[in-house]
Enzyme design. Sequence first.
Site, PDB file in Angstrom:
ATOM      1  N   LYS A  17      -7.927   3.434   6.621  1.00  0.00           N
ATOM      2  CA  LYS A  17      -7.807   2.196   4.974  1.00  0.00           C
ATOM      3  C   LYS A  17      -6.610   1.181   6.725  1.00  0.00           C
ATOM      4  O   LYS A  17      -7.590   0.277   6.946  1.00  0.00           O
ATOM      5  CB  LYS A  17      -6.555   2.519   3.752  1.00  0.00           C
ATOM      6  CG  LYS A  17      -7.217   2.988   3.381  1.00  0.00           C
ATOM      7  CD  LYS A  17      -6.574   2.235   1.668  1.00  0.00           C
ATOM      8  CE  LYS A  17      -4.876   3.089   1.965  1.00  0.00           C
ATOM      9  NZ  LYS A  17      -4.515   4.413   1.457  1.00  0.00           N
ATOM     10  N   ARG A  93      -2.166  -0.121  -6.811  1.00  0.00           N
ATOM     11  CA  ARG A  93      -1.841   1.241  -6.577  1.00  0.00           C
ATOM     12  C   ARG A  93      -1.791   1.346  -7.581  1.00  0.00           C
ATOM     13  O   ARG A  93      -2.013   3.104  -7.687  1.00  0.00           O
ATOM     14  CB  ARG A  93      -0.541   1.488  -5.998  1.00  0.00           C
ATOM     15  CG  ARG A  93      -1.046   1.807  -4.102  1.00  0.00           C
ATOM     16  CD  ARG A  93       0.598   2.255  -4.016  1.00  0.00           C
ATOM     17  NE  ARG A  93       0.265   1.672  -2.448  1.00  0.00           N
ATOM     18  CZ  ARG A  93       0.143   2.697  -1.732  1.00  0.00           C
ATOM     19  NH1 ARG A  93       0.370   4.127  -1.262  1.00  0.00           N
ATOM     20  NH2 ARG A  93       0.126   2.086  -0.441  1.00  0.00           N
ATOM     21  N   ARG A 130      -0.297  12.442  12.567  1.00  0.00           N
ATOM     22  CA  ARG A 130      -0.779  10.579  13.208  1.00  0.00           C
ATOM     23  C   ARG A 130       1.130   9.861  13.550  1.00  0.00           C
ATOM     24  O   ARG A 130       1.912  10.342  12.923  1.00  0.00           O
ATOM     25  CB  ARG A 130      -0.252   9.617  10.822  1.00  0.00           C
ATOM     26  CG  ARG A 130      -0.437   8.183  11.185  1.00  0.00           C
ATOM     27  CD  ARG A 130      -0.688   7.676  10.060  1.00  0.00           C
ATOM     28  NE  ARG A 130       0.303   7.837   8.755  1.00  0.00           N
ATOM     29  CZ  ARG A 130      -0.187   7.050   7.890  1.00  0.00           C
ATOM     30  NH1 ARG A 130      -1.292   6.713   7.476  1.00  0.00           N
ATOM     31  NH2 ARG A 130       0.748   7.302   6.925  1.00  0.00           N
ATOM     32  N   ARG A 162       6.073   8.864  11.152  1.00  0.00           N
ATOM     33  CA  ARG A 162       6.159   7.463  10.172  1.00  0.00           C
ATOM     34  C   ARG A 162       7.474   8.412   9.016  1.00  0.00           C
ATOM     35  O   ARG A 162       7.276   9.566   9.173  1.00  0.00           O
ATOM     36  CB  ARG A 162       5.561   6.718   9.255  1.00  0.00           C
ATOM     37  CG  ARG A 162       4.642   5.578   9.300  1.00  0.00           C
ATOM     38  CD  ARG A 162       3.878   5.305   8.823  1.00  0.00           C
ATOM     39  NE  ARG A 162       4.404   5.913   7.083  1.00  0.00           N
ATOM     40  CZ  ARG A 162       2.520   5.370   5.802  1.00  0.00           C
ATOM     41  NH1 ARG A 162       2.057   4.858   6.770  1.00  0.00           N
ATOM     42  NH2 ARG A 162       2.959   5.859   5.202  1.00  0.00           N
ATOM     43  N   ARG A 173       2.931  11.935  -1.956  1.00  0.00           N
ATOM     44  CA  ARG A 173       2.267  10.886  -2.209  1.00  0.00           C
ATOM     45  C   ARG A 173       0.916  10.529  -2.598  1.00  0.00           C
ATOM     46  O   ARG A 173       0.501   9.642  -3.032  1.00  0.00           O
ATOM     47  CB  ARG A 173       2.429   9.751  -0.576  1.00  0.00           C
ATOM     48  CG  ARG A 173       2.962   9.116  -1.282  1.00  0.00           C
ATOM     49  CD  ARG A 173       4.022   9.137   0.656  1.00  0.00           C
ATOM     50  NE  ARG A 173       2.864   8.255   1.742  1.00  0.00           N
ATOM     51  CZ  ARG A 173       2.708   8.751   3.083  1.00  0.00           C
ATOM     52  NH1 ARG A 173       3.220   9.819   3.498  1.00  0.00           N
ATOM     53  NH2 ARG A 173       2.231   8.587   4.017  1.00  0.00           N
TER      54      ARG A 173
HETATM   55  P1  ADP Z   1      -0.137   5.091   2.644  1.00  0.00           P
HETATM   56  O1  ADP Z   1      -1.452   5.025   1.509  1.00  0.00           O
HETATM   57  O2  ADP Z   1       0.250   5.933   3.350  1.00  0.00           O
HETATM   58  O3  ADP Z   1       1.496   6.388   1.378  1.00  0.00           O
HETATM   59  P2  ADP Z   1       1.500   3.316   2.530  1.00  0.00           P
HETATM   60  O4  ADP Z   1       1.585   2.458   3.990  1.00  0.00           O
HETATM   61  O5  ADP Z   1       0.409   2.134   2.147  1.00  0.00           O
HETATM   62  O6  ADP Z   1       1.226   4.563   2.719  1.00  0.00           O
HETATM   63  O7  ADP Z   1       2.768   2.907   2.092  1.00  0.00           O
HETATM   64  C1  ADP Z   1       3.881   3.389   2.510  1.00  0.00           C
HETATM   65  C2  ADP Z   1       4.918   3.548   1.040  1.00  0.00           C
HETATM   66  O8  ADP Z   1       5.148   2.318   0.601  1.00  0.00           O
HETATM   67  C3  ADP Z   1       4.199   3.949  -0.090  1.00  0.00           C
HETATM   68  O9  ADP Z   1       4.409   5.597  -0.527  1.00  0.00           O
HETATM   69  C4  ADP Z   1       4.852   3.238  -1.687  1.00  0.00           C
HETATM   70  O10 ADP Z   1       6.543   3.520  -1.471  1.00  0.00           O
HETATM   71  C5  ADP Z   1       5.264   1.957  -0.674  1.00  0.00           C
HETATM   72  N1  ADP Z   1       3.921   0.957  -1.128  1.00  0.00           N
HETATM   73  C6  ADP Z   1       3.652   0.974  -0.311  1.00  0.00           C
HETATM   74  N2  ADP Z   1       2.197  -0.109  -2.104  1.00  0.00           N
HETATM   75  C7  ADP Z   1       2.768   0.187  -2.464  1.00  0.00           C
HETATM   76  C8  ADP Z   1       1.992  -0.080  -3.975  1.00  0.00           C
HETATM   77  N3  ADP Z   1       1.252  -1.474  -4.170  1.00  0.00           N
HETATM   78  N4  ADP Z   1       2.967  -0.073  -5.068  1.00  0.00           N
HETATM   79  C9  ADP Z   1       4.100   0.382  -4.906  1.00  0.00           C
HETATM   80  N5  ADP Z   1       4.682   1.402  -3.589  1.00  0.00           N
HETATM   81  C10 ADP Z   1       3.853   0.894  -2.660  1.00  0.00           C
END
Ligand code: ADP
Length: 219
Positions: A17, A93, A130, A162, A173
């Site tokens: 993404k 999400r 990654r 990360r 996740r």
């Molecule tokens: P990934 O999709 O690999 O988990 P992201 O960078 O999109 O990575 O998100 C990292 C973390 O940030 C998530 O695991 C969560 O803890 C938090 N996060 C990001 N976007 C949201 C969201 N829309 N709602 C709740 N938590 C979020």
Amino acid sequence: MIPGARLVLLGRQGAGKGTQCVRLSRHYVVPHISTGDMLRSAVKEGTEFGLKAKQIMDRGELVSDEIMGGVVDERLQSDDTHNRGYILDGFPRTVGQAEMLGKITSADPLDLVLDLVVPTDVVLARLAARRVCVDCATNYSVDAPPRYGWVCDNCGGEVVQRADDTPDAIQKRLDLYELETAPLIAWYDERDLLTVVDGLGTADEVTQRLVAAIDVRRA
Ligand code: ADP
């Protein structure tokens, strides 16, 4: 002038993404809004909110819908997104977040939601490999590193693994994705907003597929 676009990209962790959103954002000249990047910036700034978010993120859990809804609502009110649109990455999400987004965008609804599909074994391998720039969030991998050491080609920042790309947090996740985010696919399909795109292949091939899917929808 290229018309703007109002898009959401869904897909499992490691589906690509982030990489694809950067490319789509250049193609359609609209801002890429990644809630993960926004939260990581808050963590880096060391705000009280950032410190709380870090604990949640490092465990692989989700920040509450209320907080994320507020963050996205504020971001979507700025001039750039208001005039040209946006590509949302990492939001919504949960179905609760999708309902909030529906309210936030009621005056100018979404054009399309793209679901980028990649099998679990492939995403696990991608996540383990990654690496990311701490300053500008450009993604790399151990198979495609920056040109000079672990220094970002884009901004010179440090490129690291990360904190939430540990086996435990990755599993958490992915489990939460199935539980909370996968139901959104049916939710958007019922609203006739969903297009499924195959996320396997080179980054260029995937971008071409996404652009084709978006342009068909907008034709
Ligand atoms: P990934 O999709 O690999 O988990 P992201 O960078 O999109 O990575 O998100 C990292 C973390 O940030 C998530 O695991 C969560 O803890 C938090 N996060 C990001 N976007 C949201 C969201 N829309 N709602 C709740 N938590 C979020």
